[in-house]
Design an enzyme around this catalytic site. Structure first.
Site, short mmCIF file in Angstrom:
data_model
loop_
_atom_site.label_atom_id
_atom_site.label_comp_id
_atom_site.label_asym_id
_atom_site.label_seq_id
_atom_site.Cartn_x
_atom_site.Cartn_y
_atom_site.Cartn_z
CE LYS A 192 -1.87 3.01 1.93
NZ LYS A 192 -1.87 4.49 1.64
N GLY B 256 6.97 5.04 8.50
CA GLY B 256 6.16 6.24 8.63
C GLY B 256 6.32 6.87 10.00
N GLY C 175 2.68 4.42 13.39
CA GLY C 175 3.32 3.15 13.70
C GLY C 175 2.75 2.50 14.94
CD GLU D 39 12.77 3.98 8.68
OE1 GLU D 39 12.71 4.97 9.46
OE2 GLU D 39 12.75 4.07 7.45
CB CYS E 242 13.07 8.26 8.52
SG CYS E 242 11.36 8.07 7.96
CD GLU F 154 10.81 12.40 11.77
OE1 GLU F 154 11.66 11.82 11.09
OE2 GLU F 154 9.75 11.87 12.13
#
Length: 496
Positions: free
Chosen positions: A191, A244, A249, A266, A300, A400
């Site tokens: 996806k 993501g 997550g 991740e 990331c 982030e």
């Protein structure tokens, strides 16, 4: 086959490319959404839609998982390893042949400069090549149980693996998950992010051309809520690889728990780049610039925290600011040094961080403003930004941002730099620049990170396992360790 120059000219003049897939890829063929709905994908460099694609939901997921289950049980898990390897190798060759088209589509869809997209396509080809060679090397062990017993283990494919692919590296993230899953003998339902669906669909078409049996790889497009959530919660899924945000997550992990489905996560990062006074200054400047401004900082593992030794700080940050201000921005297909951010939503998020920082009196050394493509006046662009001398508890250090924003922290020495680097909820990667090799490896041993780069940020490749600790997730992708993510070990002991 059209050349890169022809494809770029066509895309810039028409605002799109002909022949883009519009349906899901299920059971070896294009498939319209069960609901009949579609949605638009946007060119970030123009802030305008350039193509439409299927808006999938639980019904499409059901069809894709069923197709994958049949293909796994009836065909793929029993396909000889060497035959799987030949298909993956052929896929690598086809990806290389189609580099120009794949890269132009990736640039249009994600906004990243064409040169970066070409690098991602080459990386995807290399991933299939690497795992093609690993297919027939996946072997178990024997156990020394004595003369009256035979003990051995097998690595079996886990089954049907779901891949949730992010928008920042669509083709390379797809390849690093799909290739090892197929190599291990798993079937896959992928996806892609709703912002960047097209290269995953094109990749599925290429794999069919390479000889992959129908149903072994299925791609369902649509939103995370309507297609992604039903996929990770589906009882027919045996493994989920998710890349993501931390928040999403956590939701994936909770949904997978209901079916005791194994997961690799991740997630986010706030990765430090430690620059010590004895470093190769030019190499460190080059490395820091690439670490934060490649893909407009939407990585990331971006080096979004510069931790620089005090004696080097002033001149080093001044040079970084000059370099940042000189970066040429523009539409991805015009070969800029930095492209747009992926969406209006992401642009607003980045601007919000800096607006709040200014309100707190934080020193924005350069950048800190929205802008546009200087040639067209269009697009979602944010100026390369450096924020100096940030406190350890500042939001810009803790959170982030996922944009072209570098926060600077000042360290008194290597041990202080280590303490600053580890003072984070994230632990994905870290970088170290120093001429002292022993010091570099002592720091690497103490840094809390899944991967440490020494004297070159983003060093390594598909051969090197990748993943994080803390809220950056768990499990590893890439390398042989990534292959084992898609295997389950069966032990056999027999009295003879």
């Amino acid at each position: 086959m059209q050349s890169k120059q022809e494809l770029v000219a066509l895309a810039l003049s028409a605002g799109t490319l002909p022949g883009l897939p519009q349906g899901h890829f299920i059971d070896g063929a294009s498939s319209t959404a069960a609901s009949g709905r579609s949605m638009e994908s946007f060119d970030p460099g123009r802030a305008a839609p350039f193509a439409v694609f299927a808006r999938g939901d639980a019904g499409d997921v059901e069809a894709a998982v069923g197709s994958a289950r049949r293909a796994f049980e009836q065909t793929w898990r029993d396909t000889p390893a060497a035959a799987r390897g030949r298909i993956l190798q052929r896929a690598a060759e086809l990806i290389r042949e189609e580099t120009a088209r794949l890269a132009v589509v990736e640039s249009l869809d994600s906004g990243k400069p064409l040169a970066e997209a070409e690098g991602d396509v080459r990386g995807a080809a290399r991933a299939f090549e690497y795992y093609a060679g690993a297919c027939d090397k996946l072997q178990g062990d024997t156990f020394p149980l004595g003369p009256d017993y035979l003990g051995y283990s097998l690595h079996e494919p886990v089954g049907v693996a779901a891949q949730i692919i992010p928008w920042n590296f669509p083709i390379s993230t797809a390849a690093r998950g799909i290739a090892p899953a197929l190599a291990a003998g798993c079937a896959v339902v992928a996806k892609p992010a709703e912002q960047t669906p097209f290269t995953a669909l094109l990749l599925a078409e290429l794999l069919k051309r390479a000889g992959l049996p129908d149903g072994v790889l299925n791609v369902v497009t649509g939103t995370g809520a309507e297609a992604g959530a039903p996929l990770v919660a589906h009882p027919g899924i045996d493994h989920v690889t998710f890349t993501g945000s931390v928040a999403t997550g956590i939701g994936v992990m909770k949904a997978a728990a209901d079916n005791v489905t194994r997961v690799v996560l991740e997630l986010g990062g706030k990765s430090p780049v430690i620059v010590l006074a004895d470093c190769d200054r030019k190499a460190a400047l080059d490395g820091v610039m690439g670490a934060i401004f490649e893909n407009a900082g939407q990585i990331c593992s971006a080096g979004s925290r510069l931790i620089v030794e005090r004696s080097l700080h002033d001149g080093f940050v001044e040079d970084l600011c000059r370099r940042a201000e000189a970066l040429r921005l523009g539409h991805a297909l015009r070969e800029p040094q930095m492209g747009p951010v992926n969406s209006d939503t992401q642009l607003g998020r980045i601007a919000g961080f800096i607006d709040r920082a200014r309100a707190r009196g934080v020193d924005v050394a350069t950048g800190g403003a929205e802008t546009a493509d200087p040639e067209s006046g269009q697009g979602w662009f944010y100026r390369p930004t450096i924020v100096d001398d940030c406190a350890p508890d500042d939001e810009l250090v803790r959170e982030e941002i996922f944009g072209p924003v570098l926060t600077v922290q000042i360290a008194e020495d290597a041990q202080h730099a280590l303490a600053l680097a580890n003072d984070s909820q994230y632990a994905l990667v870290a970088g170290v620049y120093t001429a002292d090799f022993a010091k570099a490896h002592r720091l690497a041993a103490r840094l809390d990170a899944g991967q440490v780069y020494i004297n070159e940020y983003f060093a390594g490749g598909i051969e090197v396992p990748f993943g994080g600790n803390k809220k950056s997730g768990f499990g590893r992708e890439k390398g042989l360790e990534g292959l084992l993510s898609y295997c389950r070990t069966k032990s056999i002991a027999a009295r003879i």
